[in-house]
Design a protein around this motif. Structure first.
Motif, PDB file in Angstrom:
ATOM      1  N   UNK A 109       8.544   1.223 -13.489  1.00 56.40           N
ATOM      2  CA  UNK A 109       7.630   0.618 -14.466  1.00 56.40           C
ATOM      3  C   UNK A 109       6.182   0.876 -14.049  1.00 56.40           C
ATOM      4  N   UNK A 110       5.905   0.743 -12.748  1.00 60.26           N
ATOM      5  CA  UNK A 110       4.545   1.018 -12.245  1.00 60.26           C
ATOM      6  C   UNK A 110       4.167   2.477 -12.485  1.00 60.26           C
ATOM      7  N   UNK A 111       5.097   3.392 -12.201  1.00 55.36           N
ATOM      8  CA  UNK A 111       4.837   4.815 -12.432  1.00 55.36           C
ATOM      9  C   UNK A 111       4.550   5.072 -13.912  1.00 55.36           C
ATOM     10  N   UNK A 112       5.323   4.422 -14.783  1.00 50.10           N
ATOM     11  CA  UNK A 112       5.125   4.599 -16.215  1.00 50.10           C
ATOM     12  C   UNK A 112       3.732   4.143 -16.643  1.00 50.10           C
ATOM     13  N   UNK A 113       3.295   3.008 -16.123  1.00 49.43           N
ATOM     14  CA  UNK A 113       1.961   2.497 -16.457  1.00 49.43           C
ATOM     15  C   UNK A 113       0.885   3.481 -16.015  1.00 49.43           C
ATOM     16  N   UNK A 114       1.027   4.013 -14.806  1.00 49.84           N
ATOM     17  CA  UNK A 114       0.010   4.937 -14.309  1.00 49.84           C
ATOM     18  C   UNK A 114       0.055   6.259 -15.072  1.00 49.84           C
ATOM     19  N   UNK A 115       1.218   6.670 -15.526  1.00 49.11           N
ATOM     20  CA  UNK A 115       1.301   7.869 -16.379  1.00 49.11           C
ATOM     21  C   UNK A 115       0.465   7.682 -17.639  1.00 49.11           C
ATOM     22  N   UNK A 116       0.507   6.504 -18.208  1.00 50.24           N
ATOM     23  CA  UNK A 116      -0.291   6.223 -19.399  1.00 50.24           C
ATOM     24  C   UNK A 116      -1.782   6.254 -19.073  1.00 50.24           C
ATOM     25  N   UNK A 159       0.818  -1.206   0.000  1.00 46.33           N
ATOM     26  CA  UNK A 159       0.000   0.000   0.000  1.00 46.33           C
ATOM     27  C   UNK A 159       0.850   1.254   0.000  1.00 46.33           C
ATOM     28  N   UNK A 160       1.883   1.262   0.857  1.00 48.67           N
ATOM     29  CA  UNK A 160       2.763   2.427   0.889  1.00 48.67           C
ATOM     30  C   UNK A 160       3.520   2.572  -0.415  1.00 48.67           C
ATOM     31  N   UNK A 161       4.014   1.465  -0.946  1.00 50.71           N
ATOM     32  CA  UNK A 161       4.763   1.505  -2.201  1.00 50.71           C
ATOM     33  C   UNK A 161       3.905   2.049  -3.338  1.00 50.71           C
ATOM     34  N   UNK A 162       2.688   1.520  -3.481  1.00 49.10           N
ATOM     35  CA  UNK A 162       1.807   1.976  -4.554  1.00 49.10           C
ATOM     36  C   UNK A 162       1.427   3.442  -4.354  1.00 49.10           C
ATOM     37  N   UNK A 163       1.196   3.837  -3.088  1.00 49.64           N
ATOM     38  CA  UNK A 163       0.875   5.233  -2.813  1.00 49.64           C
ATOM     39  C   UNK A 163       2.013   6.160  -3.198  1.00 49.64           C
ATOM     40  N   UNK A 164       3.236   5.741  -2.883  1.00 51.14           N
ATOM     41  CA  UNK A 164       4.397   6.558  -3.240  1.00 51.14           C
ATOM     42  C   UNK A 164       4.542   6.670  -4.753  1.00 51.14           C
ATOM     43  N   UNK A 165       4.283   5.584  -5.452  1.00 52.71           N
ATOM     44  CA  UNK A 165       4.387   5.600  -6.914  1.00 52.71           C
ATOM     45  C   UNK A 165       3.340   6.532  -7.531  1.00 52.71           C
ATOM     46  N   UNK A 166       2.098   6.416  -7.072  1.00 54.93           N
ATOM     47  CA  UNK A 166       1.028   7.239  -7.631  1.00 54.93           C
ATOM     48  C   UNK A 166       1.224   8.702  -7.224  1.00 54.93           C
ATOM     49  N   UNK A 223      12.648   8.288 -16.661  1.00 53.27           N
ATOM     50  CA  UNK A 223      13.747   7.351 -16.882  1.00 53.27           C
ATOM     51  C   UNK A 223      15.113   8.012 -16.709  1.00 53.27           C
ATOM     52  N   UNK A 224      15.174   9.325 -16.846  1.00 56.53           N
ATOM     53  CA  UNK A 224      16.425  10.021 -16.515  1.00 56.53           C
ATOM     54  C   UNK A 224      16.711   9.912 -15.019  1.00 56.53           C
ATOM     55  N   UNK A 225      15.682  10.130 -14.204  1.00 55.17           N
ATOM     56  CA  UNK A 225      15.847   9.994 -12.759  1.00 55.17           C
ATOM     57  C   UNK A 225      16.096   8.545 -12.363  1.00 55.17           C
ATOM     58  N   UNK A 226      15.526   7.635 -13.105  1.00 53.23           N
ATOM     59  CA  UNK A 226      15.735   6.213 -12.835  1.00 53.23           C
ATOM     60  C   UNK A 226      17.226   5.874 -12.815  1.00 53.23           C
ATOM     61  N   UNK A 227      17.925   6.318 -13.825  1.00 55.41           N
ATOM     62  CA  UNK A 227      19.353   5.995 -13.903  1.00 55.41           C
ATOM     63  C   UNK A 227      20.175   6.802 -12.898  1.00 55.41           C
ATOM     64  N   UNK A 228      19.684   7.981 -12.508  1.00 55.44           N
ATOM     65  CA  UNK A 228      20.344   8.735 -11.446  1.00 55.44           C
ATOM     66  C   UNK A 228      20.273   7.967 -10.128  1.00 55.44           C
ATOM     67  N   UNK A 229      19.098   7.459  -9.800  1.00 53.97           N
ATOM     68  CA  UNK A 229      18.917   6.708  -8.558  1.00 53.97           C
ATOM     69  C   UNK A 229      19.787   5.456  -8.548  1.00 53.97           C
ATOM     70  N   UNK A 230      19.931   4.808  -9.690  1.00 52.87           N
ATOM     71  CA  UNK A 230      20.739   3.586  -9.755  1.00 52.87           C
ATOM     72  C   UNK A 230      22.221   3.859  -9.471  1.00 52.87           C
ATOM     73  N   UNK A 231      22.625   5.131  -9.507  1.00 48.85           N
ATOM     74  CA  UNK A 231      24.023   5.461  -9.224  1.00 48.85           C
ATOM     75  C   UNK A 231      24.351   5.398  -7.742  1.00 48.85           C
ATOM     76  N   UNK A 232      23.321   5.499  -6.901  1.00 49.75           N
ATOM     77  CA  UNK A 232      23.607   5.361  -5.477  1.00 49.75           C
ATOM     78  C   UNK A 232      22.663   6.151  -4.601  1.00 49.75           C
ATOM     79  N   UNK A 233      22.255   5.550  -3.484  1.00 48.03           N
ATOM     80  CA  UNK A 233      21.345   6.195  -2.550  1.00 48.03           C
ATOM     81  C   UNK A 233      21.984   7.417  -1.916  1.00 48.03           C
ATOM     82  N   UNK A 234      23.251   7.325  -1.536  1.00 47.37           N
ATOM     83  CA  UNK A 234      23.920   8.453  -0.879  1.00 47.37           C
ATOM     84  C   UNK A 234      23.967   9.661  -1.799  1.00 47.37           C
ATOM     85  N   UNK A 235      24.298   9.424  -3.084  1.00 42.30           N
ATOM     86  CA  UNK A 235      24.360  10.526  -4.022  1.00 42.30           C
ATOM     87  C   UNK A 235      22.978  11.148  -4.218  1.00 42.30           C
TER      88      UNK A 235
END
Length: 503
Positions: free
Chosen positions: A366-373, A94-101, A138-150
């Motif tokens: 991916x969930x965010x992308x689906x809801x954007x559509x 529930x929290x995860x889906x809420x954060x995504x939406x 998807x730009x932010x997606x790859x930023x996040x994959x660089x590291x939580x601290x960053x």
């Protein structure tokens, strides 16, 4: 690479996560959102209720961080430890889906903001708007994959940058505030004589609308109805209060988790109240209600001219991008931790070389992308995302408060000499739990049913996790809750198909 190699977060970084998560799209939409729902008195009462309830919840998070320091990602782990695996799963999903939406609402509001300058973007739910939002996603997606601290460091900078325009907005409104305008807005219903007299309204800045436009907010709604109409909005702007708790595994000191939660909450609450109440002293309620989002831009534009709208719009984009980053981190962290606890499939425990839960980040975006559509087919995309987010996170909040009640009642985690503290924290947790129940009621049946569309079918992840571990999926009680969630999801889907529920 193990997550223990990641540098620990200071109390100020944790506080920044709380503030950065809470200050996003919601605060910039408050003047119009409250203007459509209530007057000055209703707004003040709503903030007293919401502020008091959420303060109790913040204190529950603080208490649990001290009583159960071994439990990380508190937004769901408290539900699991207190009420079983399925409750923990429901809280996590529930929290995860809420954060995504909630992240979707950010994208919609950004495009609506830019739509004032680029009509093709409309209200944020046109095809060009969705394509641009997808590119940013998807730009932010790859930023996040660089590291939580960053990402956390970027969030701290963004938090500072976005608070500045809000402070300037408040200072300008203090000087522009008119007590007679505020008193006309106070009870929520404009006097009929004033509503019919456009010349009189012009004296108070209400220009350019016919009397028929005023009628919807001149009605005879009760004060209770006005306040109830604001409840899901107040929940939405407080989502993120659990930011430090979710990231407790990164804290330099566990005591900092509770302190950061309370500090962040109090600071944001003051800003929310000032933005809402001061706006009632600048424009009449009908004109506030007529503003397009972000309505803070319209209020400032009325006072200082067109540059005010541009200034707030730039501040909103910075704010929303920072908050989106925070929420992406929060959502992915909850999935990762839930997988570690065996509540969802273990594939979501996968970390990349930077110590980032990469599978969880991919699933989140991916969930965010689906809801954007999906927003392409909704009439009121921002309002839908706002209220559905609030509805989804209320169940996790309710379970956190209930766990606080359980601990204080049983005395688990308390020393024999802490009787007075135990009683005090029991009272706090009970108030927080009652507040969550009140918010569920205020949200109404529509959003309970829409939430079930996530909880019911989403249980497939829980079933898969249990089968991976060769465990029985449900206890008898859990099976009953699952059947209820599945039935509610089926009803919601039918209502959407038949048009009973409109989005």
């Amino acid at each position: 690479m193990a997550s223990t190699t990641i540098k620990k977060l200071s109390i100020w970084s944790l506080t920044s996560l709380v503030v950065g998560s809470m200050i996003g799209a919601g605060i910039f939409s408050l003047p119009a959102t409250f203007g459509r729902a209530t007057g000055g008195l209703g707004a003040l009462i709503a903030w007293v209720i919401a502020g008091g309830g959420m303060l109790m919840l913040a204190l529950v998070f603080q208490s649990l961080a001290l009583r159960k320091p071994e439990l990380n990602s508190g937004v769901y782990i408290y539900a699991q430890k207190g009420f079983g695996d399925y409750a923990g799963f429901a809280s996590a999903i529930g929290f995860w889906a809420g954060a995504c939406i909630g992240s979707v609402s950010y994208f919609v509001l950004i495009k609506s903001t830019l739509g004032a300058f680029f009509p093709a973007l409309g209200e944020g739910n046109t095809l060009p708007a969705v394509l641009i939002a997808s590119a940013v996603l998807w730009s932010f997606h790859f930023l996040v994959l660089r590291g939580v601290k960053e990402a956390a460091a970027i969030n701290t900078v963004a938090t500072i940058a976005k608070v500045i325009p809000i402070f300037i907005f408040i200072i300008v409104l203090v000087f522009a505030f008119k007590s007679d305008v505020f008193m006309l807005n106070f009870w929520g219903d404009l006097p009929v004589s004033a509503a019919a007299d456009l010349t009189h309204l012009d004296d108070y800045g209400y220009v350019g609308h016919a009397a028929t436009d005023i009628a919807p907010v001149v009605g005879t709604e009760s004060l209770f109805t006005q306040i109830r109409s604001t409840m899901l909005v107040t929940v939405f702007v407080f989502v993120g209060i659990e930011g430090a708790s979710v990231y407790s595994r990164y804290a330099q000191n566990r005591k900092h988790v509770g302190i950061a939660t309370v500090l962040g909450f109090i600071g944001v609450l003051c800003l929310l109240i000032l933005v809402t109440v001061l706006s009632y002293g600048v424009l009449l309620r009908p004109e506030l209600a007529a503003l397009r989002q972000p309505s803070m831009a319209g209020v400032l534009e009325y006072i200082v001219g067109p540059w005010g709208a541009v200034f707030i719009s730039v501040g909103l984009i910075i704010s929303v991008m920072g908050a989106y980053l925070s929420w992406t981190l929060l959502a992915a962290e909850v999935l990762f931790s839930a997988a570690q606890s065996g509540l969802i499939p273990k594939v979501f425990t996968t970390e990349n070389r930077n110590g980032v839960p990469s599978s969880a980040v991919w699933m989140t975006n991916i969930f965010i992308q689906v809801f954007l559509l999906i927003t392409l087919f909704t009439d009121y995309a921002f309002q839908l995302a706002l209220e559905l987010t609030s509805s989804l996170v209320l169940i996790p909040y309710l379970l956190v408060a209930a766990y606080g009640v359980k601990l204080a009642k049983t005395g688990e985690g308390y020393a024999p000499t802490e009787v007075s503290a135990q009683k005090k924290e029991w009272v706090i947790a009970v108030i927080a739990m009652l507040y969550a129940v009140l918010m569920v009621y205020a949200g109404g049946l529509k959003y309970i049913l829409l939430s079930a569309v996530i909880y019911g079918p989403g249980t497939l992840l829980f079933i898969m996790a249990k089968r991976e571990q060769n465990q029985a999926v449900f206890t008898p009680v859990e099976r009953g809750f699952f059947i209820i969630a599945l039935a509610a999801a089926a009803i919601a889907i039918y209502c959407l198909y038949s048009g009973v529920i409109n989005v």
